[in-house]
Design a protein around this motif. Structure first.
Motif, PDB file in Angstrom:
ATOM      1  N   ARG A  99     -21.216 -10.410 -24.706  1.00 43.33           N
ATOM      2  CA  ARG A  99     -20.295 -11.829 -24.579  1.00 43.33           C
ATOM      3  C   ARG A  99     -19.676 -12.057 -26.162  1.00 43.33           C
ATOM      4  NH1 ARG A  99     -21.556 -16.978 -21.374  1.00 43.33           N
ATOM      5  NH2 ARG A  99     -21.356 -15.807 -19.620  1.00 43.33           N
ATOM      6  N   VAL A 100     -18.376 -12.096 -26.064  1.00 43.65           N
ATOM      7  CA  VAL A 100     -17.647 -12.200 -27.378  1.00 43.65           C
ATOM      8  C   VAL A 100     -16.899 -13.368 -27.141  1.00 43.65           C
ATOM      9  CG1 VAL A 100     -15.786 -11.303 -28.692  1.00 43.65           C
ATOM     10  CG2 VAL A 100     -17.568  -9.745 -27.779  1.00 43.65           C
ATOM     11  N   PHE A 101     -16.677 -14.312 -28.295  1.00 45.92           N
ATOM     12  CA  PHE A 101     -15.954 -15.458 -28.241  1.00 45.92           C
ATOM     13  C   PHE A 101     -14.631 -15.643 -28.936  1.00 45.92           C
ATOM     14  CE2 PHE A 101     -20.447 -16.054 -27.344  1.00 45.92           C
ATOM     15  CZ  PHE A 101     -20.417 -17.135 -26.482  1.00 45.92           C
ATOM     16  N   ALA A 102     -13.732 -16.082 -28.536  1.00 50.96           N
ATOM     17  CA  ALA A 102     -12.446 -16.522 -29.123  1.00 50.96           C
ATOM     18  C   ALA A 102     -12.369 -18.002 -29.179  1.00 50.96           C
ATOM     19  CB  ALA A 102     -11.203 -15.723 -28.422  1.00 50.96           C
ATOM     20  N   VAL A 103     -11.740 -18.300 -30.375  1.00 52.29           N
ATOM     21  CA  VAL A 103     -12.073 -19.977 -30.691  1.00 52.29           C
ATOM     22  C   VAL A 103     -10.417 -20.292 -31.415  1.00 52.29           C
ATOM     23  CG1 VAL A 103     -14.478 -19.977 -30.776  1.00 52.29           C
ATOM     24  CG2 VAL A 103     -12.947 -19.602 -32.899  1.00 52.29           C
ATOM     25  N   SER A 104     -10.243 -21.229 -31.149  1.00 51.24           N
ATOM     26  CA  SER A 104      -8.716 -21.700 -31.767  1.00 51.24           C
ATOM     27  C   SER A 104      -8.881 -22.029 -33.151  1.00 51.24           C
ATOM     28  CB  SER A 104      -8.348 -22.850 -30.886  1.00 51.24           C
ATOM     29  OG  SER A 104      -9.166 -23.829 -30.928  1.00 51.24           O
ATOM     30  N   ASP A 105      -8.003 -21.843 -33.771  1.00 50.66           N
ATOM     31  CA  ASP A 105      -7.996 -22.225 -35.334  1.00 50.66           C
ATOM     32  C   ASP A 105      -6.930 -22.913 -35.487  1.00 50.66           C
ATOM     33  OD1 ASP A 105      -6.280 -20.140 -35.419  1.00 50.66           O
ATOM     34  OD2 ASP A 105      -7.375 -18.681 -36.723  1.00 50.66           O
ATOM     35  N   GLY A 106      -5.900 -23.341 -34.537  1.00 53.43           N
ATOM     36  CA  GLY A 106      -4.810 -24.108 -34.932  1.00 53.43           C
ATOM     37  C   GLY A 106      -4.198 -24.032 -33.515  1.00 53.43           C
ATOM     38  N   ALA A 107      -2.727 -24.639 -33.655  1.00 50.09           N
ATOM     39  CA  ALA A 107      -2.204 -24.934 -32.400  1.00 50.09           C
ATOM     40  C   ALA A 107      -1.686 -23.368 -31.858  1.00 50.09           C
ATOM     41  CB  ALA A 107      -0.664 -25.530 -32.406  1.00 50.09           C
ATOM     42  N   LYS A 108      -1.956 -23.112 -30.768  1.00 48.83           N
ATOM     43  CA  LYS A 108      -1.536 -21.810 -30.091  1.00 48.83           C
ATOM     44  C   LYS A 108      -2.071 -20.653 -31.020  1.00 48.83           C
ATOM     45  CE  LYS A 108       2.490 -23.286 -27.427  1.00 48.83           C
ATOM     46  NZ  LYS A 108       3.898 -22.881 -27.163  1.00 48.83           N
ATOM     47  N   SER A 109      -2.997 -20.660 -31.782  1.00 51.55           N
ATOM     48  CA  SER A 109      -3.767 -19.762 -32.464  1.00 51.55           C
ATOM     49  C   SER A 109      -5.189 -19.613 -32.497  1.00 51.55           C
ATOM     50  CB  SER A 109      -3.257 -19.920 -34.132  1.00 51.55           C
ATOM     51  OG  SER A 109      -4.018 -19.041 -34.921  1.00 51.55           O
ATOM     52  N   TRP A 110      -5.476 -18.270 -32.389  1.00 54.42           N
ATOM     53  CA  TRP A 110      -7.093 -18.023 -32.079  1.00 54.42           C
ATOM     54  C   TRP A 110      -7.578 -16.987 -32.807  1.00 54.42           C
ATOM     55  CZ3 TRP A 110      -3.194 -18.802 -28.342  1.00 54.42           C
ATOM     56  CH2 TRP A 110      -3.514 -19.916 -27.656  1.00 54.42           C
ATOM     57  N   ARG A 111      -8.745 -16.884 -33.182  1.00 55.98           N
ATOM     58  CA  ARG A 111      -9.640 -15.988 -33.877  1.00 55.98           C
ATOM     59  C   ARG A 111     -10.830 -15.598 -33.143  1.00 55.98           C
ATOM     60  NH1 ARG A 111     -11.284 -17.253 -39.667  1.00 55.98           N
ATOM     61  NH2 ARG A 111      -9.200 -18.053 -40.126  1.00 55.98           N
ATOM     62  N   VAL A 112     -11.222 -14.159 -33.474  1.00 58.50           N
ATOM     63  CA  VAL A 112     -12.467 -13.913 -32.344  1.00 58.50           C
ATOM     64  C   VAL A 112     -13.538 -13.798 -33.431  1.00 58.50           C
ATOM     65  CG1 VAL A 112     -13.243 -11.795 -31.224  1.00 58.50           C
ATOM     66  CG2 VAL A 112     -11.088 -12.264 -30.925  1.00 58.50           C
ATOM     67  N   LEU A 113     -14.749 -14.611 -33.079  1.00 59.39           N
ATOM     68  CA  LEU A 113     -16.077 -14.576 -33.825  1.00 59.39           C
ATOM     69  C   LEU A 113     -16.535 -13.240 -33.957  1.00 59.39           C
ATOM     70  CD1 LEU A 113     -18.110 -16.882 -34.794  1.00 59.39           C
ATOM     71  CD2 LEU A 113     -19.567 -16.338 -32.600  1.00 59.39           C
ATOM     72  N   PRO A 114     -16.840 -12.763 -35.328  1.00 58.38           N
ATOM     73  CA  PRO A 114     -17.061 -11.328 -35.558  1.00 58.38           C
ATOM     74  C   PRO A 114     -18.755 -11.083 -35.264  1.00 58.38           C
ATOM     75  CG  PRO A 114     -16.828 -12.558 -37.609  1.00 58.38           C
ATOM     76  CD  PRO A 114     -16.513 -13.446 -36.438  1.00 58.38           C
ATOM     77  N   GLY A 115     -19.010 -11.215 -33.973  1.00 57.73           N
ATOM     78  CA  GLY A 115     -20.361 -11.262 -33.686  1.00 57.73           C
ATOM     79  C   GLY A 115     -20.157 -11.359 -31.951  1.00 57.73           C
ATOM     80  N   GLY A 116     -21.511 -11.853 -31.572  1.00 63.81           N
ATOM     81  CA  GLY A 116     -21.601 -12.211 -30.217  1.00 63.81           C
ATOM     82  C   GLY A 116     -22.911 -12.271 -29.651  1.00 63.81           C
ATOM     83  N   LEU A 117     -23.035 -12.669 -28.252  1.00 65.85           N
ATOM     84  CA  LEU A 117     -24.265 -12.677 -27.882  1.00 65.85           C
ATOM     85  C   LEU A 117     -24.551 -11.413 -26.830  1.00 65.85           C
ATOM     86  CD1 LEU A 117     -26.835 -14.522 -27.246  1.00 65.85           C
ATOM     87  CD2 LEU A 117     -25.524 -15.476 -25.346  1.00 65.85           C
ATOM     88  N   ALA A 118     -25.472 -10.781 -27.166  1.00 64.30           N
ATOM     89  CA  ALA A 118     -25.644  -9.506 -26.495  1.00 64.30           C
ATOM     90  C   ALA A 118     -27.047  -9.780 -25.295  1.00 64.30           C
ATOM     91  CB  ALA A 118     -26.149  -8.144 -27.186  1.00 64.30           C
ATOM     92  N   ARG A 119     -26.826  -9.756 -24.193  1.00 68.30           N
ATOM     93  CA  ARG A 119     -27.510  -9.939 -23.096  1.00 68.30           C
ATOM     94  C   ARG A 119     -28.306  -8.659 -22.474  1.00 68.30           C
ATOM     95  NH1 ARG A 119     -24.861 -13.606 -19.212  1.00 68.30           N
ATOM     96  NH2 ARG A 119     -22.722 -12.412 -19.679  1.00 68.30           N
TER      97      ARG A 119
END
Length: 898
Positions: free
Chosen positions: A498-518
């Motif tokens: 599971r990989v996460f993208a989070v917003s860092d501003g208006a219409k802008s995102w970055r991907v968390l360099p990691g994740g949750l392995a199930r």
């Protein structure tokens, strides 16, 4: 000896840890990508007896096949992938011999930190410790580049899909999206149509479940947009695993996580519609949600207020937090609540988890919500099949990260194309978890016989739009450490990332360099925590410099420190108040029950006044039912009724009931309690109820049953003393603690003053046995005997139990403490009292001579008046505190910081 069964610790012929791991770690199942070796395991040629079946999607690997003579020996297996070779080389001098110790240390750390995942979200069920494997999933920079680019692109696309669906709806008009998947989806919220979110950004947190195929490429299996879970658990995973392998963590150049969380919070703060600095809260369903630990953990890490729906209120289309100081504006909300429960006025009317009027506040543009309500339709598996065309239409790009081939059976052509392939696909519900549609758990065609497949085909033909079919993909398998056989060994387990993208501003995102392995369970078919799976940390490598950003500020300022000092919500304050009251109530019930059983089994059983006093207190404090006969009429019946009532947690109000209430109040403020304190509370209730059940099952009568009950009460008294010590000495003296203390002392004042008043009215205190019983109930026997020797008169009783300002169970001490803490709660300077403090009697006005004056009838009217005033004032103050601080009515309807 077969190398596959060879003990890890006997294989010392190879000195290099990487070579040893390669020799002893079984390969992934045939046809699956082997994360450890960086290549797919070849599919064995069919043997006599029929073709071999590939493992189905999400299926955990079965036991490794037997080693055949024509196959390479274990020591001739392919070498490890470079990253894994480096990982094992960093184990140090102790090498594999140290892995069992690290596994035990990891398990202890998870337990000590109280990391839980409540599988069934059962209020009465046990909390399950979070399951975390010792080894991380290692992702190379090249693989991560593919994932990062694809996830960012898909997040932008989903955000624009929401903007169109809740705006012009061109996608529906052009036929690129079937109306059934939007308007027919229960997650589509018509109340949100036409809304313009802050920053024109609909999605702030998006999660994608990825699987690696045999070719080494990553595929999207599903996406989560309502309230994606995992952002808190992956943080705990990182801290726990990095602590076990610090050298490997540094050597492999693993990307850190803090910078992305920091960017997310800055982005939310900049987009909040008002407030400098903005007040952001995390909305949780409450302590019985299966991922509540994560909610509390994440709120602390991000420095935001953890709130439930009952903590919030909407006034004039603005959202406010109910605090002890009044209504505080909330400008941003990170929701961990499904959309349908957000607003009982416009969505589910039976919801007690949301906030009435929240959607109106959102439409008015007065609050930012992450994610914006209405994204649930994006989670339908059927949508995956339409995204390639939507990407070309909305962003003019081809998707870089493919999804598994998916067919929505609501389209006849798609249904007819996929029906012949059911035996190699997964069948999923188009609208999972919705009562108005056919909802079911995903099933795997390869696990079914011909008859079952025909039945599913019939259902699909009859209700095509309710069914979505997804292609099969053998999941990659990563090495895991298991100790179910002997001292421990490495075993491959299927994994979803599971990989996460989070917003860092208006219409802008970055991907968390990691994740949750199930990880899929050993016997499970789906990689799901709810089905007994486990998790693993995710180490994303980088060729460049590691970003060592931290959320800890090197130069803290008073303003920054104040922002991280979360306000005390009215709900938390009320639960702390009742935690104090029920703890004191349980102590009082235990002391009274012990005293009663001791006296009933003692030699002096002839005092009618003492027995009448015991009967009145037992009734008043719910130790016995109302219809139980008096002690003189049937001593044994009364005793048996008292013992039977001790463990009744349903309709009684005795010890077991109070302990249950202590645990429930503590659960509601779990994030404010230390792990030791919480464990004490849980153990005290469980142990008491266990021994109470054993006591009820015993056949013994009379003194035998009474002796067992006394031992049980003695043990519970010690447990309550430990709880009280934790509350007194190990909690920060903030307003929440003051309310806990106020609750305890209100309960103590009411109990002690009523007990002494009953003893004076009945006359039991004028007899030796009744006098001693009263002193024992006030827990002051040792002090009394040391101070007054053999005196037994009203003056000594009043001096110690009413007027002594140094006795924590005297009425003067309790009253004076209450007056001071109520004043501090209201913000008064030390020594300054408030109007509510003056509702309590002032012990300074009491004199021993006046209280001991006796009338012609032998009664003490001044003392009786003081006792009545104390009891009345205690419960009057309790009601006033509820109105002023918990319900925020009357003069408390004020706004602070607006």
């Amino acid at each position: 000896m077969d190398p596959l069964n060879e003990s890890l610790f006997d294989a010392q012929a190879l000195e290099a840890p990487a070579e040893l791991a390669s020799a002893l770690a079984p390969p992934a199942a045939p046809g699956h990508f082997d994360e450890l070796r960086g290549a797919a395991t070849p599919v064995a040629a069919p043997r006599v007896g029929g073709p071999s079946q590939p493992a189905p999607l999400y299926e955990a690997s079965s036991a490794p096949p037997a080693v055949h003579a024509e196959e390479a020996s274990a020591r001739e297996r392919p070498p490890l992938a470079p990253a894994w070779a480096d990982f094992f080389e960093q184990l140090g001098a102790t090498g594999f011999n140290d892995l069992p110790r690290r596994a035990v240390s990891l398990e202890r750390q998870i337990r000590d930190n109280g990391v839980t995942y409540n599988v069934y979200a059962d209020a009465d069920g046990p909390q399950r410790p979070w399951s975390l494997d010792l080894f991380p999933l290692i992702v190379s920079p090249e693989s991560w580049a593919q994932i990062e680019a694809g996830v960012l692109q898909r997040t932008r696309l989903l955000d624009r899909v929401m903007a169109d669906v809740y705006g012009p709806q061109q996608l529906l008009a052009e036929g690129l999206l079937p109306p059934a998947l939007v308007h027919g989806h229960p997650g589509y919220l018509r109340a949100m149509h036409g809304v313009k979110p802050p920053g024109d950004t609909w999605l702030h947190i998006a999660a994608f479940d990825l699987a690696r195929g045999p070719d080494g490429n990553w595929w999207v299996v599903s996406q989560r947009t309502q309230a994606p879970s995992g952002l808190g658990y992956l943080l705990e995973n990182r801290l726990a695993i990095a602590r076990q392998f610090p050298q490997a963590f540094e050597a492999l150049h693993v990307q850190r996580l803090a910078a992305t969380y920091h960017a997310m919070m800055e982005g939310l703060q900049h987009m909040c519609p008002a407030g400098q600095p903005p007040h952001i809260a995390l909305l949780t369903p409450g302590p019985y949600n299966e991922t509540y630990f994560e909610h509390a953990y994440l709120s602390r890490y991000l420095g935001v207020t953890l709130v439930e729906g009952s903590d919030l209120t909407v006034r004039d289309q603005r959202l406010y937090l109910k605090t002890l100081q009044g209504l505080r504006p909330v400008h941003g909300l990170i929701k961990r609540l499904d959309d349908q429960y957000l607003d009982p006025l416009e969505l589910r009317p039976d919801s007690t988890l949301g906030v009435s009027g929240l959607l109106q506040a959102i439409r008015a543009g007065n609050v930012l919500v992450a994610n914006m309500p209405g994204s649930a339709f994006l989670e339908s598996p059927a949508l995956l099949g339409f995204l390639p065309a939507l990407a070309r239409r909305l962003i003019g790009e081809k998707l870089r990260l493919p999804a598994l081939p998916t067919w929505w059976c609501g389209e006849r052509a798609a249904m007819e194309a996929v029906l012949p392939q059911l035996d190699s696909c997964a069948i999923k519900s188009t609208y999972p978890g919705d009562d108005s549609h056919t909802s079911f758990d995903a099933v795997l065609g390869s696990r079914m016989g011909r008859r079952a497949l025909d039945e599913w085909a019939g259902r699909i033909v009859r209700q095509g739009d309710e069914h979505t079919v997804q292609s099969y993909l053998p999941l990659s398998q990563m090495p895991t450490w298991t100790q179910d056989l002997g001292p421990g060994h490495i075993a491959p387990r299927s994994v979803l990332l599971r990989v996460f993208a989070v917003s860092d501003g208006a219409k802008s995102w970055r991907v968390l360099p990691g994740g949750l392995a199930r990880l899929a369970g050993a016997d499970a078919q789906i990689a799901s925590m709810q089905r007994g799976g486990s998790s693993a940390d995710v180490w994303v490598q980088t060729h460049g410099e590691v970003d060592r950003t931290t959320l800890l500020q090197s130069h803290a300022t008073p303003a920054s420190l104040a922002r991280h000092r979360a306000p005390v919500t009215s709900r938390a304050a009320e639960n702390m108040f009742w935690l104090g009251r029920y703890t004191e109530r349980a102590e009082n019930a235990v002391r009274l029950a012990r005293l009663t059983l001791d006296l009933l089994g003692g030699e002096d059983q002839s005092s009618p006044a003492l027995l009448a006093w015991l009967h009145r207190l037992a009734l008043r404090n719910a130790l016995v039912p109302r219809d139980v006969p008096t002690i003189p009429k049937s001593r044994r019946v009364f005793e048996r009724a008292l013992i039977a009532e001790l463990g009744d947690v349903e309709k009684g109000g005795s010890v077991g009931y109070s302990l249950r209430c202590v645990r429930e109040a503590a659960a509601a403020v779990r994030e404010r309690l230390s792990q030791d304190n919480w464990n004490q509370i849980v153990r005290a209730e469980a142990e008491f109820l266990r021994r109470s059940a054993e006591q009820a099952g015993e056949k013994g009568e009379g003194s035998y049953a009474s002796a067992g009950a006394l031992r049980m009460l003695e043990s519970t008294s010690a447990a309550l003393a430990a709880m009280t010590g934790a509350q007194t000495d190990r909690m920060t003296r903030d307003d929440a603690w003051r309310l806990l203390s106020i609750g305890r002392h209100i309960e103590r004042l009411g109990f002690l003053s009523s007990s002494l008043a009953a003893g004076l009215e009945i006359g039991s205190v004028h007899e030796m046995s009744g006098f001693e019983a009263m002193v024992a109930l006030f827990d002051s026997t040792i002090t009394f005997h040391a101070r007054y020797q053999q005196r037994r008169d009203v003056a000594t009783l009043v001096d110690l139990l009413v007027q002594d300002g140094d006795n924590p169970r005297s009425l003067a001490w309790v009253t004076q403490t209450l007056r001071g803490r109520i004043a501090r709660l209201a913000g008064s300077a030390p020594g300054k009292l408030t109007a509510l403090s003056h509702e309590l009697p002032d012990p300074a006005t009491w004199t021993l001579e006046h209280l001991c004056e006796a009338g012609l009838d032998g009664r003490h009217p001044a003392l009786e008046d003081v006792l009545e005033n104390c009891e009345t004032a205690a419960y009057h103050v309790s009601d006033a505190i509820g109105i002023r601080y918990f319900t925020l009515t009357s003069e408390s309807l004020r706004s602070v910081g607006a």
